[in-house]
Design a protein around this motif. Structure first.
Motif, PDB file in Angstrom:
ATOM      1  N   VAL A 316       0.838  -1.205   0.000  1.00  0.00           N
ATOM      2  CA  VAL A 316       0.000   0.000   0.000  1.00  0.00           C
ATOM      3  C   VAL A 316       0.872   1.253   0.000  1.00  0.00           C
ATOM      4  CG1 VAL A 316      -1.652   1.347   1.363  1.00  0.00           C
ATOM      5  CG2 VAL A 316      -2.006  -1.098   1.053  1.00  0.00           C
ATOM      6  N   LEU A 317       1.943   1.247   0.796  1.00  0.00           N
ATOM      7  CA  LEU A 317       2.831   2.401   0.852  1.00  0.00           C
ATOM      8  C   LEU A 317       3.571   2.600  -0.469  1.00  0.00           C
ATOM      9  CD1 LEU A 317       4.338   2.099   4.456  1.00  0.00           C
ATOM     10  CD2 LEU A 317       2.491   3.578   3.658  1.00  0.00           C
ATOM     11  N   ARG A 318       3.941   1.507  -1.114  1.00  0.00           N
ATOM     12  CA  ARG A 318       4.602   1.639  -2.423  1.00  0.00           C
ATOM     13  C   ARG A 318       3.640   2.230  -3.449  1.00  0.00           C
ATOM     14  NH1 ARG A 318       6.785  -3.561  -1.292  1.00  0.00           N
ATOM     15  NH2 ARG A 318       5.428  -4.572  -2.827  1.00  0.00           N
ATOM     16  N   GLN A 319       2.388   1.804  -3.397  1.00  0.00           N
ATOM     17  CA  GLN A 319       1.385   2.364  -4.292  1.00  0.00           C
ATOM     18  C   GLN A 319       1.194   3.858  -4.019  1.00  0.00           C
ATOM     19  OE1 GLN A 319      -1.947  -0.163  -3.452  1.00  0.00           O
ATOM     20  NE2 GLN A 319      -1.221  -1.829  -4.751  1.00  0.00           N
ATOM     21  N   ARG A 320       1.216   4.224  -2.721  1.00  0.00           N
ATOM     22  CA  ARG A 320       1.097   5.639  -2.368  1.00  0.00           C
ATOM     23  C   ARG A 320       2.272   6.443  -2.920  1.00  0.00           C
ATOM     24  NH1 ARG A 320       2.761   7.245   3.524  1.00  0.00           N
ATOM     25  NH2 ARG A 320       4.724   6.734   2.476  1.00  0.00           N
ATOM     26  N   LEU A 378      -4.095  14.361  -0.568  1.00  0.00           N
ATOM     27  CA  LEU A 378      -4.967  13.219  -0.300  1.00  0.00           C
ATOM     28  C   LEU A 378      -4.211  11.897  -0.438  1.00  0.00           C
ATOM     29  CD1 LEU A 378      -8.191  14.387  -2.206  1.00  0.00           C
ATOM     30  CD2 LEU A 378      -7.774  14.445   0.261  1.00  0.00           C
ATOM     31  N   GLU A 379      -3.313  11.830  -1.411  1.00  0.00           N
ATOM     32  CA  GLU A 379      -2.573  10.592  -1.662  1.00  0.00           C
ATOM     33  C   GLU A 379      -1.616  10.245  -0.528  1.00  0.00           C
ATOM     34  OE1 GLU A 379      -2.538  10.999  -6.566  1.00  0.00           O
ATOM     35  OE2 GLU A 379      -0.790  11.565  -5.359  1.00  0.00           O
ATOM     36  N   LYS A 380      -1.186  11.236   0.244  1.00  0.00           N
ATOM     37  CA  LYS A 380      -0.244  10.980   1.337  1.00  0.00           C
ATOM     38  C   LYS A 380      -0.836  10.069   2.405  1.00  0.00           C
ATOM     39  CE  LYS A 380       2.508  15.189   0.828  1.00  0.00           C
ATOM     40  NZ  LYS A 380       2.875  16.503   1.406  1.00  0.00           N
ATOM     41  N   HIS A 381      -2.166   9.995   2.474  1.00  0.00           N
ATOM     42  CA  HIS A 381      -2.804   9.118   3.453  1.00  0.00           C
ATOM     43  C   HIS A 381      -2.713   7.643   3.045  1.00  0.00           C
ATOM     44  CE1 HIS A 381      -4.439  12.452   5.768  1.00  0.00           C
ATOM     45  NE2 HIS A 381      -4.835  13.013   4.638  1.00  0.00           N
ATOM     46  N   GLY A 382      -2.351   7.377   1.813  1.00  0.00           N
ATOM     47  CA  GLY A 382      -2.238   5.996   1.352  1.00  0.00           C
ATOM     48  C   GLY A 382      -3.541   5.461   0.815  1.00  0.00           C
ATOM     49  N   TYR A 465     -13.501  -3.974   4.253  1.00  0.00           N
ATOM     50  CA  TYR A 465     -12.295  -3.922   3.429  1.00  0.00           C
ATOM     51  C   TYR A 465     -11.742  -2.499   3.358  1.00  0.00           C
ATOM     52  CZ  TYR A 465     -14.755  -1.794  -0.527  1.00  0.00           C
ATOM     53  OH  TYR A 465     -15.449  -0.939  -1.343  1.00  0.00           O
ATOM     54  N   TRP A 466     -12.640  -1.488   3.459  1.00  0.00           N
ATOM     55  CA  TRP A 466     -12.145  -0.116   3.407  1.00  0.00           C
ATOM     56  C   TRP A 466     -11.496   0.317   4.723  1.00  0.00           C
ATOM     57  CZ3 TRP A 466     -17.485  -1.163   2.883  1.00  0.00           C
ATOM     58  CH2 TRP A 466     -18.267  -0.879   3.997  1.00  0.00           C
ATOM     59  N   SER A 467     -11.603  -0.528   5.759  1.00  0.00           N
ATOM     60  CA  SER A 467     -10.911  -0.230   7.018  1.00  0.00           C
ATOM     61  C   SER A 467      -9.408  -0.461   6.895  1.00  0.00           C
ATOM     62  CB  SER A 467     -11.449  -1.114   8.149  1.00  0.00           C
ATOM     63  OG  SER A 467     -12.839  -1.008   8.290  1.00  0.00           O
ATOM     64  N   GLU A 468      -9.009  -1.275   5.909  1.00  0.00           N
ATOM     65  CA  GLU A 468      -7.611  -1.697   5.787  1.00  0.00           C
ATOM     66  C   GLU A 468      -6.753  -0.615   5.135  1.00  0.00           C
ATOM     67  OE1 GLU A 468      -6.111  -4.600   6.889  1.00  0.00           O
ATOM     68  OE2 GLU A 468      -7.997  -4.779   7.985  1.00  0.00           O
ATOM     69  N   THR A 469      -6.465   0.413   5.909  1.00  0.00           N
ATOM     70  CA  THR A 469      -5.594   1.490   5.451  1.00  0.00           C
ATOM     71  C   THR A 469      -4.174   1.267   5.964  1.00  0.00           C
ATOM     72  OG1 THR A 469      -6.101   2.834   7.396  1.00  0.00           O
ATOM     73  CG2 THR A 469      -7.535   3.102   5.476  1.00  0.00           C
ATOM     74  N   ALA A 470      -3.243   2.054   5.430  1.00  0.00           N
ATOM     75  CA  ALA A 470      -1.849   1.942   5.877  1.00  0.00           C
ATOM     76  C   ALA A 470      -1.731   2.252   7.364  1.00  0.00           C
ATOM     77  CB  ALA A 470      -0.969   2.891   5.064  1.00  0.00           C
ATOM     78  N   LYS A 471      -2.512   3.217   7.848  1.00  0.00           N
ATOM     79  CA  LYS A 471      -2.477   3.582   9.265  1.00  0.00           C
ATOM     80  C   LYS A 471      -2.926   2.412  10.140  1.00  0.00           C
ATOM     81  CE  LYS A 471      -4.664   6.716  12.594  1.00  0.00           C
ATOM     82  NZ  LYS A 471      -5.635   7.840  12.769  1.00  0.00           N
ATOM     83  N   LEU A 472      -4.036   1.765   9.768  1.00  0.00           N
ATOM     84  CA  LEU A 472      -4.538   0.644  10.563  1.00  0.00           C
ATOM     85  C   LEU A 472      -3.540  -0.507  10.562  1.00  0.00           C
ATOM     86  CD1 LEU A 472      -7.099  -0.546  12.078  1.00  0.00           C
ATOM     87  CD2 LEU A 472      -7.560  -1.710   9.926  1.00  0.00           C
ATOM     88  N   MET A 473      -2.990  -0.830   9.403  1.00  0.00           N
ATOM     89  CA  MET A 473      -2.052  -1.946   9.323  1.00  0.00           C
ATOM     90  C   MET A 473      -0.777  -1.663  10.104  1.00  0.00           C
ATOM     91  SD  MET A 473      -2.434  -3.403   5.424  1.00  0.00           S
ATOM     92  CE  MET A 473      -2.621  -1.850   4.576  1.00  0.00           C
ATOM     93  N   THR A 474      -0.317  -0.406  10.092  1.00  0.00           N
ATOM     94  CA  THR A 474       0.873  -0.040  10.869  1.00  0.00           C
ATOM     95  C   THR A 474       0.614  -0.235  12.355  1.00  0.00           C
ATOM     96  OG1 THR A 474       1.597   1.562   9.202  1.00  0.00           O
ATOM     97  CG2 THR A 474       2.467   1.832  11.430  1.00  0.00           C
ATOM     98  N   ASN A 475      -0.549   0.213  12.839  1.00  0.00           N
ATOM     99  CA  ASN A 475      -0.906   0.009  14.248  1.00  0.00           C
ATOM    100  C   ASN A 475      -1.014  -1.474  14.578  1.00  0.00           C
ATOM    101  OD1 ASN A 475      -1.254   2.687  15.467  1.00  0.00           O
ATOM    102  ND2 ASN A 475      -2.840   2.972  13.951  1.00  0.00           N
TER     103      ASN A 475
END
Length: 502
Positions: A316-320, A378-382, A465-475
């Protein structure tokens, strides 16, 4: 007879221990290779790419400012044609630098400075090198899973799963790619793509090898003998164990038996036979060994979850990062190309209508600059994870109804819910961990909310599925690391308890 049974018991424990050490040697080597690939090779390649892209952006900004300033001075002197020509030159150089930026996004290369890694043994089992797997690990990979319907070996099954789940972004059937991933001759240089795939595959291979701990635990449990006779009334009244060993003996439900064995060894128990001592010692050793394997099984599962989540988060971060770089380059391109058109054919034209069109085109370019810059914010959020997230061990820690591999054993659940230490103020290890997450701000979510717990555990009505953001996965990754560390503390008590009954 008792002597022969004890001999078989000891032989079994020694064999399983030797197998565990074989596996630890293999996974330890993979850890070393992953750390070098991540901390040295990939870090160098990413830093090299970042520096080149930054220099490219700096050059583009500098030339835009210089030629823009010169053009402004020329316009002030009434030399409109020369000013427009400056803008045309600026746009041409900017277009060239933007095109160069697209090429630099691919990253450079680095000379391979390591011998073949563990993937060499996976892709090419007959390869002879100093990192060859032990016969046990090789046989384990070449044998099918128990109950397998197609008879596929674990090696073939893992390779098929890598392809099915797109763990790698390279064609794993290509022999050349296999050589690159394994750092085998004739591969001479590494790239970002190769190193990232190598790290993901080695982490997955390590997690797969660690699953043998579950088989060792099943073997120990399947060969559990009848419980050695023990008269609780004859146990010692005083505690001779240190606090860590005593707490672990109580957790395993063997504290009276342990005290009784120590009394027999020290001669404080009147009537004891050598066989009775041996039976008690083997029984307790088995209990400690089983608990240790239970701990390793949970840690292995956490390692698997961390590897899966890290791979998904990094993707996800690479895509960002790709989206950000492409958006920035698109901004440079539109500024350069529209600037050339506005200042060239339109700005240099004698037709007054073209001057109007040039001004309108500059307005359009300005709107595009603002719009594309807003897009980067907006893209910085991943982005959002494209693969489905499986329930993890956090479900068991948070008390969410679950089953399967992410469910902790009763012993480990009891360990997490038991008092941490006298200094913890009566808090359990789980309570202390929750307090640590909240007070240190190591995680950026409210772990007290049930909906947040379900999202982190990837289980429950609040998770989507939309809960799976970079922030959530990092936590989630940080919390899984912390749980692994706390569960690993069980080894301290087990070690002290084992010394006490030796």
């Amino acid at each position: 007879n008792t002597s022969r049974r004890a001999e078989l018991e000891i032989n079994l424990l020694e064999t399983v221990l030797a197998g565990m050490l074989d596996m630890r040697a293999a996974t330890g080597k993979i850890d070393q290779e992953v750390n070098y690939a991540y901390d040295v090779v990939l870090s160098h390649l990413l830093r090299q790419r970042g520096q080149r892209l930054q220099r490219n952006y700096d050059a583009n900004f500098i030339q835009t400012g210089i030629f823009g300033a010169i053009a402004g001075l020329l316009f002030l002197k009434g030399q409109s044609k020369a000013g427009n020509e400056m803008f045309v030159i600026q746009g041409s150089i900017g277009t060239g630098l933007s095109a160069l930026g697209l090429w630099l996004m691919r990253g450079g290369s680095r000379k391979v400075d390591t011998p073949p890694n563990s993937l060499a043994q996976f892709f090419h089992p007959n390869t002879q090198n100093e990192y060859r797997f032990s016969p046990l690990i090789s046989d384990y990979l070449d044998s099918p899973e128990p109950g397998s319907k197609d008879g596929k070996s674990r090696r073939d099954f893992l390779l098929a799963r890598w392809k099915e789940r797109h763990v790698a972004t390279m064609n794993l059937d290509d022999k050349t790619n296999q050589l690159k991933l394994a750092a085998m001759s004739p591969t001479e240089r590494d790239t970002i793509k190769v190193v990232r795939n190598r790290i993901d595959l080695m982490q997955s291979l390590k997690a797969r090898l660690e699953e043998i701990d579950s088989d060792f635990l099943a073997l120990i449990e399947a060969t559990e003998p009848a419980e050695a006779k023990f008269d609780s009334a004859s146990s010692a009244a005083t505690t001779t164990l240190n606090p860590a060993a005593a707490a672990m003996a109580e957790l395993l439900g063997v504290q009276p038996r342990t005290e009784h064995l120590i009394s027999m060894v020290n001669g404080r128990t009147a009537t004891t036979s050598q066989n009775d001592k041996l039976n008690q010692q083997l029984f307790l050793t088995r209990r400690v060994f089983s608990a240790s394997l239970d701990t390793r099984k949970a840690i292995d599962q956490l390692n698997m979850e961390i590897a899966v989540e890290t791979t998904a988060r990094d993707r996800v971060l690479r895509q960002r990062d790709l989206a950000l770089n492409l958006t920035n380059n698109a901004n440079f391109f539109q500024i350069s190309i529209l600037g050339i058109i506005a200042s060239g054919p339109l700005g240099l034209s004698a037709d007054p209508r073209n001057g109007l069109y040039s001004n309108r085109l500059n307005i359009v370019s300005g709107y595009l600059v603002g719009g594309l810059t807003a897009a980067t914010v907006l893209e910085k959020h991943g982005g959002i994870r494209m693969t489905k997230a499986a329930p993890n061990t956090l479900a068991s820690v948070f008390g969410i109804d679950t089953a399967g591999n992410c469910q902790l054993s009763p012993t480990l659940t009891k360990f997490l819910n038991s008092p941490a230490s006298e200094q913890a103020g009566g808090l359990s290890r789980k309570g202390l961990l929750m307090k640590y997450w909240k007070t240190t701000k190591v995680v950026s979510v409210n772990v007290d909310q049930r909906s947040t717990q379900e999202k982190l555990a990837a289980l429950g009505p609040s998770h989507h599925y939309w809960s799976e953001t970079a922030k959530l996965m990092t936590n989630r990754i940080r919390m899984l690391y912390d749980i692994r560390a706390v569960i690993g503390l069980m080894d301290v008590g087990l070690s002290d308890l084992l010394r006490a009954i030796d």
